[in-house]
Scaffold this motif. Structure first.
Motif, PDB file in Angstrom:
ATOM      1  N   SER A 224     141.397  11.373 -19.663  1.00  0.00           N
ATOM      2  CA  SER A 224     140.799  11.077 -20.967  1.00  0.00           C
ATOM      3  C   SER A 224     141.179   9.672 -21.432  1.00  0.00           C
ATOM      4  O   SER A 224     140.409   9.019 -22.146  1.00  0.00           O
ATOM      5  CB  SER A 224     141.259  12.105 -22.009  1.00  0.00           C
ATOM      6  OG  SER A 224     140.717  13.376 -21.740  1.00  0.00           O
ATOM      7  N   GLY A 225     142.345   9.209 -21.022  1.00  0.00           N
ATOM      8  CA  GLY A 225     142.761   7.851 -21.363  1.00  0.00           C
ATOM      9  C   GLY A 225     141.885   6.813 -20.696  1.00  0.00           C
ATOM     10  O   GLY A 225     141.533   5.798 -21.304  1.00  0.00           O
ATOM     11  N   HIS A 226     141.519   7.076 -19.438  1.00  0.00           N
ATOM     12  CA  HIS A 226     140.625   6.134 -18.740  1.00  0.00           C
ATOM     13  C   HIS A 226     139.269   6.069 -19.441  1.00  0.00           C
ATOM     14  O   HIS A 226     138.689   4.985 -19.616  1.00  0.00           O
ATOM     15  CB  HIS A 226     140.438   6.566 -17.289  1.00  0.00           C
ATOM     16  CG  HIS A 226     141.687   6.495 -16.465  1.00  0.00           C
ATOM     17  ND1 HIS A 226     142.454   5.357 -16.361  1.00  0.00           N
ATOM     18  CD2 HIS A 226     142.311   7.436 -15.711  1.00  0.00           C
ATOM     19  CE1 HIS A 226     143.493   5.589 -15.567  1.00  0.00           C
ATOM     20  NE2 HIS A 226     143.429   6.844 -15.165  1.00  0.00           N
ATOM     21  N   ILE A 227     138.764   7.225 -19.835  1.00  0.00           N
ATOM     22  CA  ILE A 227     137.489   7.269 -20.546  1.00  0.00           C
ATOM     23  C   ILE A 227     137.617   6.592 -21.909  1.00  0.00           C
ATOM     24  O   ILE A 227     136.720   5.851 -22.350  1.00  0.00           O
ATOM     25  CB  ILE A 227     137.006   8.725 -20.719  1.00  0.00           C
ATOM     26  CG1 ILE A 227     136.822   9.391 -19.351  1.00  0.00           C
ATOM     27  CG2 ILE A 227     135.708   8.766 -21.515  1.00  0.00           C
ATOM     28  CD1 ILE A 227     135.856   8.692 -18.433  1.00  0.00           C
ATOM     29  N   ALA A 228     138.754   6.811 -22.569  1.00  0.00           N
ATOM     30  CA  ALA A 228     138.979   6.190 -23.879  1.00  0.00           C
ATOM     31  C   ALA A 228     138.972   4.667 -23.772  1.00  0.00           C
ATOM     32  O   ALA A 228     138.415   3.972 -24.634  1.00  0.00           O
ATOM     33  CB  ALA A 228     140.296   6.679 -24.470  1.00  0.00           C
ATOM     34  N   ARG A 229     139.581   4.143 -22.725  1.00  0.00           N
ATOM     35  CA  ARG A 229     139.573   2.689 -22.522  1.00  0.00           C
ATOM     36  C   ARG A 229     138.144   2.173 -22.381  1.00  0.00           C
ATOM     37  O   ARG A 229     137.776   1.138 -22.938  1.00  0.00           O
ATOM     38  CB  ARG A 229     140.375   2.319 -21.273  1.00  0.00           C
ATOM     39  CG  ARG A 229     141.881   2.437 -21.423  1.00  0.00           C
ATOM     40  CD  ARG A 229     142.567   2.003 -20.137  1.00  0.00           C
ATOM     41  NE  ARG A 229     144.006   2.220 -20.188  1.00  0.00           N
ATOM     42  CZ  ARG A 229     144.879   1.357 -20.691  1.00  0.00           C
ATOM     43  NH1 ARG A 229     144.445   0.205 -21.181  1.00  0.00           N
ATOM     44  NH2 ARG A 229     146.172   1.627 -20.699  1.00  0.00           N
ATOM     45  N   LYS A 230     137.348   2.891 -21.585  1.00  0.00           N
ATOM     46  CA  LYS A 230     135.959   2.469 -21.378  1.00  0.00           C
ATOM     47  C   LYS A 230     135.170   2.532 -22.687  1.00  0.00           C
ATOM     48  O   LYS A 230     134.387   1.619 -22.999  1.00  0.00           O
ATOM     49  CB  LYS A 230     135.308   3.362 -20.321  1.00  0.00           C
ATOM     50  CG  LYS A 230     133.790   3.243 -20.205  1.00  0.00           C
ATOM     51  CD  LYS A 230     133.318   1.833 -19.890  1.00  0.00           C
ATOM     52  CE  LYS A 230     131.831   1.805 -19.541  1.00  0.00           C
ATOM     53  NZ  LYS A 230     130.968   2.255 -20.648  1.00  0.00           N
ATOM     54  N   ILE A 231     135.358   3.581 -23.454  1.00  0.00           N
ATOM     55  CA  ILE A 231     134.630   3.702 -24.722  1.00  0.00           C
ATOM     56  C   ILE A 231     135.030   2.571 -25.664  1.00  0.00           C
ATOM     57  O   ILE A 231     134.177   1.955 -26.329  1.00  0.00           O
ATOM     58  CB  ILE A 231     134.890   5.077 -25.363  1.00  0.00           C
ATOM     59  CG1 ILE A 231     134.228   6.176 -24.528  1.00  0.00           C
ATOM     60  CG2 ILE A 231     134.361   5.115 -26.798  1.00  0.00           C
ATOM     61  CD1 ILE A 231     134.556   7.579 -24.997  1.00  0.00           C
TER      62      ILE A 231
ATOM     63  N   ALA B  83     136.887  -2.648 -31.622  1.00  0.00           N
ATOM     64  CA  ALA B  83     137.631  -1.477 -31.163  1.00  0.00           C
ATOM     65  C   ALA B  83     138.683  -1.899 -30.163  1.00  0.00           C
ATOM     66  O   ALA B  83     138.566  -2.947 -29.513  1.00  0.00           O
ATOM     67  CB  ALA B  83     136.677  -0.456 -30.524  1.00  0.00           C
ATOM     68  N   PHE B  84     139.727  -1.077 -30.017  1.00  0.00           N
ATOM     69  CA  PHE B  84     140.714  -1.285 -28.969  1.00  0.00           C
ATOM     70  C   PHE B  84     141.359   0.039 -28.612  1.00  0.00           C
ATOM     71  O   PHE B  84     141.261   1.023 -29.355  1.00  0.00           O
ATOM     72  CB  PHE B  84     141.763  -2.327 -29.367  1.00  0.00           C
ATOM     73  CG  PHE B  84     142.638  -1.937 -30.536  1.00  0.00           C
ATOM     74  CD1 PHE B  84     143.876  -1.342 -30.338  1.00  0.00           C
ATOM     75  CD2 PHE B  84     142.226  -2.194 -31.839  1.00  0.00           C
ATOM     76  CE1 PHE B  84     144.677  -0.995 -31.404  1.00  0.00           C
ATOM     77  CE2 PHE B  84     143.028  -1.856 -32.928  1.00  0.00           C
ATOM     78  CZ  PHE B  84     144.260  -1.243 -32.705  1.00  0.00           C
ATOM     79  N   PHE B  85     142.008   0.066 -27.466  1.00  0.00           N
ATOM     80  CA  PHE B  85     142.630   1.276 -26.947  1.00  0.00           C
ATOM     81  C   PHE B  85     144.124   1.265 -27.228  1.00  0.00           C
ATOM     82  O   PHE B  85     144.782   0.237 -27.095  1.00  0.00           O
ATOM     83  CB  PHE B  85     142.389   1.378 -25.440  1.00  0.00           C
ATOM     84  CG  PHE B  85     143.172   2.478 -24.766  1.00  0.00           C
ATOM     85  CD1 PHE B  85     142.732   3.792 -24.816  1.00  0.00           C
ATOM     86  CD2 PHE B  85     144.351   2.195 -24.091  1.00  0.00           C
ATOM     87  CE1 PHE B  85     143.456   4.814 -24.201  1.00  0.00           C
ATOM     88  CE2 PHE B  85     145.071   3.206 -23.475  1.00  0.00           C
ATOM     89  CZ  PHE B  85     144.631   4.518 -23.525  1.00  0.00           C
ATOM     90  N   VAL B  86     144.663   2.414 -27.617  1.00  0.00           N
ATOM     91  CA  VAL B  86     146.105   2.588 -27.772  1.00  0.00           C
ATOM     92  C   VAL B  86     146.532   3.795 -26.946  1.00  0.00           C
ATOM     93  O   VAL B  86     145.939   4.871 -27.060  1.00  0.00           O
ATOM     94  CB  VAL B  86     146.508   2.788 -29.252  1.00  0.00           C
ATOM     95  CG1 VAL B  86     147.974   3.235 -29.358  1.00  0.00           C
ATOM     96  CG2 VAL B  86     146.305   1.509 -30.037  1.00  0.00           C
ATOM     97  N   HIS B  87     147.557   3.607 -26.125  1.00  0.00           N
ATOM     98  CA  HIS B  87     148.080   4.702 -25.324  1.00  0.00           C
ATOM     99  C   HIS B  87     148.956   5.570 -26.229  1.00  0.00           C
ATOM    100  O   HIS B  87     149.883   5.062 -26.869  1.00  0.00           O
ATOM    101  CB  HIS B  87     148.910   4.147 -24.167  1.00  0.00           C
ATOM    102  CG  HIS B  87     149.228   5.162 -23.113  1.00  0.00           C
ATOM    103  ND1 HIS B  87     150.123   6.191 -23.312  1.00  0.00           N
ATOM    104  CD2 HIS B  87     148.758   5.305 -21.841  1.00  0.00           C
ATOM    105  CE1 HIS B  87     150.204   6.915 -22.214  1.00  0.00           C
ATOM    106  NE2 HIS B  87     149.382   6.399 -21.309  1.00  0.00           N
ATOM    107  N   PRO B  88     148.694   6.866 -26.313  1.00  0.00           N
ATOM    108  CA  PRO B  88     149.435   7.716 -27.260  1.00  0.00           C
ATOM    109  C   PRO B  88     150.936   7.770 -26.990  1.00  0.00           C
ATOM    110  O   PRO B  88     151.733   7.874 -27.932  1.00  0.00           O
ATOM    111  CB  PRO B  88     148.781   9.090 -27.107  1.00  0.00           C
ATOM    112  CG  PRO B  88     148.062   9.041 -25.805  1.00  0.00           C
ATOM    113  CD  PRO B  88     147.656   7.628 -25.602  1.00  0.00           C
TER     114      PRO B  88
END
Length: 342
Positions: A72-79, A90-95
């Motif tokens: 889900s993290g890989h998909i979150a990065r792509k989104i 937008a940006f990605f944060v690793h929980p």
């Protein structure tokens, strides 16, 4: 057969006795069918919740923070990357990193989009109370609408699937595809709502081919000053040939004393003059052989427009003029190639 078909034929039949060609094909087709069904189900989930999620992201004064772990993290990065490149910051944060300081990257102006197929991922649930305490709107995307994450969210997007494509039902396959498609649906819906254009897209992709085509202007690549071939209307054909050869653009502008364009003399005009036995190549003035209505362009136009004009009229060079029809530059197809516009 095309190149791809030829390539496939070159590696078949299978030579390893442990590989069954029919079984491999059947397995691959089953995966495609399973994931296609997972995607088709999403159509009925473009509902009030989806619209509310779009509203929250559209009105967001900060950024959309996309979080997820594992697949889900890989998909979150792509989104997050897709949102950012289509007009939604937008940006990605690793929980897991968020629990060790990166939570400070999330502000009260942001919106959080959280991905977890189970909706029970520990690393996500650990930081949710802190996100909620800031009053940050939370959108969840899960495969379980009764999960903790779904219940804690302000908006829940259902991306559950009937089955994973993995025959063991273990590896995330159809579920990650569904989440990715739902993320794309959000991004593109927001793109259109914002009136985001191809020029806007190019500004965030300046190194890509689209950026080059949409952002490079004539003024960026044209020849100027002494690099521009130009002669007077009474110049002899011989002198015109010398000017064309010296400047290397395959043509020369023909101008009056104030630099205004009168015509253009090209390699094609030269060939026609040579074929005409009645033309005195040494003494004929170029005004008798030039094209008096040449195609021109202005410096503020995009280089892509120059490429279109050259293609439409089957020419290889253009003169650049100002509002008073004075010659201020020139370019040819090689300049467009060097700029990677074509």
């Amino acid at each position: 057969m095309n190149a791809q078909t030829n390539a496939a034929a070159a590696i078949l039949p299978l030579t390893n006795p442990l590989l069954d060609e029919a079984a491999i094909r059947a397995s691959a087709l089953a995966v495609i069918d399973t994931e296609a069904r997972a995607i088709s189900i999403l159509r009925e989930r473009v509902n009030a919740g989806f619209l509310q999620a779009c509203q929250l992201m559209f009105d967001c004064p900060g950024r959309v923070v996309v979080i997820g772990i594992g697949k889900s993290g890989h998909i979150a990065r792509k989104i997050a990357a897709t949102l950012a490149s289509t007009g939604t910051p937008a940006f990605f944060v690793h929980p897991a990193e968020a629990s060790h300081g990166d939570l400070g990257m999330i502000t009260h102006k942001d919106v959080v989009l959280s991905l977890s197929n189970s909706g029970e991922t520990d690393e996500l649930l650990t930081i949710l109370p802190l996100i909620k305490r800031q009053g940050v709107p939370l959108i969840s995307m899960t495969g379980n609408e009764n999960s903790s994450l779904a219940r804690l969210a302000d908006v829940h997007l259902d991306v559950s699937v009937p089955a994973e494509a993995c025959p063991l039902g273990l590896a995330p396959t159809a579920s990650t595809t569904a989440a990715l498609v739902m993320g794309d649906a959000l991004a593109i819906a927001l793109l259109e709502a914002r009136g985001f254009t191809s020029e806007d897209f190019a500004r965030s992709h300046p190194a890509g081919s689209l950026g080059r085509r949409l952002l490079v202007h004539i003024s960026d690549i044209m020849h100027t000053g002494n690099q521009v071939p130009r002669i007077g209307a009474d110049t002899s054909l011989t002198t015109a040939l010398v000017e064309m050869t010296r400047k290397g653009l395959g043509m020369t502008a023909v101008t009056d004393d104030d630099g205004r364009l009168l015509g253009v003399f090209t390699d094609g005009d030269l060939r026609r003059a040579i074929d005409d036995n009645d033309v005195d190549l040494r003494n004929t003035p170029v005004r008798q052989l030039m094209s008096s209505s040449p195609k021109t362009i202005t410096a503020d136009k995009l280089a892509a427009e120059a490429a279109r004009v050259m293609e439409e009229f089957k020419i290889h060079a253009l003169l650049v003029v100002d509002a008073d029809n004075r010659v201020v530059g020139a370019l040819n197809i090689h300049d467009l190639l060097r700029a990677r516009v074509v």
